[in-house]
Design a protein around this motif. Structure first.
Motif, PDB file in Angstrom:
ATOM      1  N   PRO A   3       0.835  -1.205   0.000  1.00  0.00           N
ATOM      2  CA  PRO A   3       0.000   0.000   0.000  1.00  0.00           C
ATOM      3  C   PRO A   3       0.870   1.254   0.000  1.00  0.00           C
ATOM      4  N   PRO A   4       0.433   2.328  -0.667  1.00  0.00           N
ATOM      5  CA  PRO A   4       1.221   3.556  -0.682  1.00  0.00           C
ATOM      6  C   PRO A   4       1.252   4.228   0.684  1.00  0.00           C
ATOM      7  N   ARG A   5       0.201   4.061   1.455  1.00  0.00           N
ATOM      8  CA  ARG A   5       0.132   4.631   2.805  1.00  0.00           C
ATOM      9  C   ARG A   5      -0.729   3.705   3.652  1.00  0.00           C
ATOM     10  N   ALA A   6      -0.335   3.511   4.901  1.00  0.00           N
ATOM     11  CA  ALA A   6      -1.133   2.679   5.792  1.00  0.00           C
ATOM     12  C   ALA A   6      -0.870   3.080   7.227  1.00  0.00           C
ATOM     13  N   ILE A   7      -1.895   2.923   8.056  1.00  0.00           N
ATOM     14  CA  ILE A   7      -1.721   3.131   9.492  1.00  0.00           C
ATOM     15  C   ILE A   7      -2.121   1.843  10.193  1.00  0.00           C
ATOM     16  N   HIS A   8      -1.553   1.636  11.358  1.00  0.00           N
ATOM     17  CA  HIS A   8      -1.895   0.483  12.194  1.00  0.00           C
ATOM     18  C   HIS A   8      -2.225   1.010  13.585  1.00  0.00           C
ATOM     19  N   PRO A   9      -3.517   1.087  13.930  1.00  0.00           N
ATOM     20  CA  PRO A   9      -3.882   1.533  15.275  1.00  0.00           C
ATOM     21  C   PRO A   9      -3.469   0.482  16.310  1.00  0.00           C
ATOM     22  N   ILE A  10      -2.590   0.851  17.226  1.00  0.00           N
ATOM     23  CA  ILE A  10      -2.076  -0.061  18.245  1.00  0.00           C
ATOM     24  C   ILE A  10      -3.197  -0.444  19.209  1.00  0.00           C
ATOM     25  N   ASN A  46       5.482   1.460   3.825  1.00  0.00           N
ATOM     26  CA  ASN A  46       5.661   1.851   5.218  1.00  0.00           C
ATOM     27  C   ASN A  46       4.314   1.853   5.932  1.00  0.00           C
ATOM     28  N   ILE A  47       4.279   1.287   7.117  1.00  0.00           N
ATOM     29  CA  ILE A  47       3.066   1.275   7.926  1.00  0.00           C
ATOM     30  C   ILE A  47       3.349   2.066   9.189  1.00  0.00           C
ATOM     31  N   HIS A  48       2.564   3.086   9.430  1.00  0.00           N
ATOM     32  CA  HIS A  48       2.758   3.954  10.593  1.00  0.00           C
ATOM     33  C   HIS A  48       1.857   3.504  11.730  1.00  0.00           C
ATOM     34  N   GLU A  49       2.453   3.262  12.884  1.00  0.00           N
ATOM     35  CA  GLU A  49       1.679   2.874  14.056  1.00  0.00           C
ATOM     36  C   GLU A  49       1.081   4.123  14.678  1.00  0.00           C
ATOM     37  N   VAL A  50      -0.184   4.039  15.051  1.00  0.00           N
ATOM     38  CA  VAL A  50      -0.890   5.160  15.643  1.00  0.00           C
ATOM     39  C   VAL A  50      -1.411   4.720  17.007  1.00  0.00           C
ATOM     40  N   HIS A  51      -1.152   5.535  18.020  1.00  0.00           N
ATOM     41  CA  HIS A  51      -1.618   5.244  19.385  1.00  0.00           C
ATOM     42  C   HIS A  51      -2.821   6.119  19.701  1.00  0.00           C
ATOM     43  N   PHE A  52      -3.852   5.513  20.241  1.00  0.00           N
ATOM     44  CA  PHE A  52      -5.034   6.243  20.680  1.00  0.00           C
ATOM     45  C   PHE A  52      -5.203   5.989  22.178  1.00  0.00           C
ATOM     46  N   PRO A  53      -4.869   6.990  23.002  1.00  0.00           N
ATOM     47  CA  PRO A  53      -4.854   6.777  24.458  1.00  0.00           C
ATOM     48  C   PRO A  53      -6.204   6.381  25.051  1.00  0.00           C
TER      49      PRO A  53
END
Length: 55
Positions: A3-10, A46-53
């Motif tokens: 994928p050209p862009r991706a996020i992974h919600p932790i 690249n997969i960017h990890e995203v944290h949601f408190p």
């Protein structure tokens, strides 16, 4: 093809990529984070990890 862009919600369960059902607040935060990725130049795959408190 990567994928050209991706996020992974932790901490999200498999299959709940936008958060828990009916959790509009968290779902909106995930969508905003995904849309923000469109404004950043990235390398494919690249997969960017995203944290949601609050999750």
């Amino acid at each position: 093809m990567r994928p050209p862009r991706a996020i992974h919600p932790i901490g999200f369960e498999f299959g709940h990529s936008l958060g828990k059902p009916n959790d509009k607040n968290t779902q909106m935060k995930v969508l905003e984070a995904a849309l923000n990725e469109l404004t950043v130049k990235q390398e494919p795959g690249n997969i960017h990890e995203v944290h949601f408190p609050s999750y």
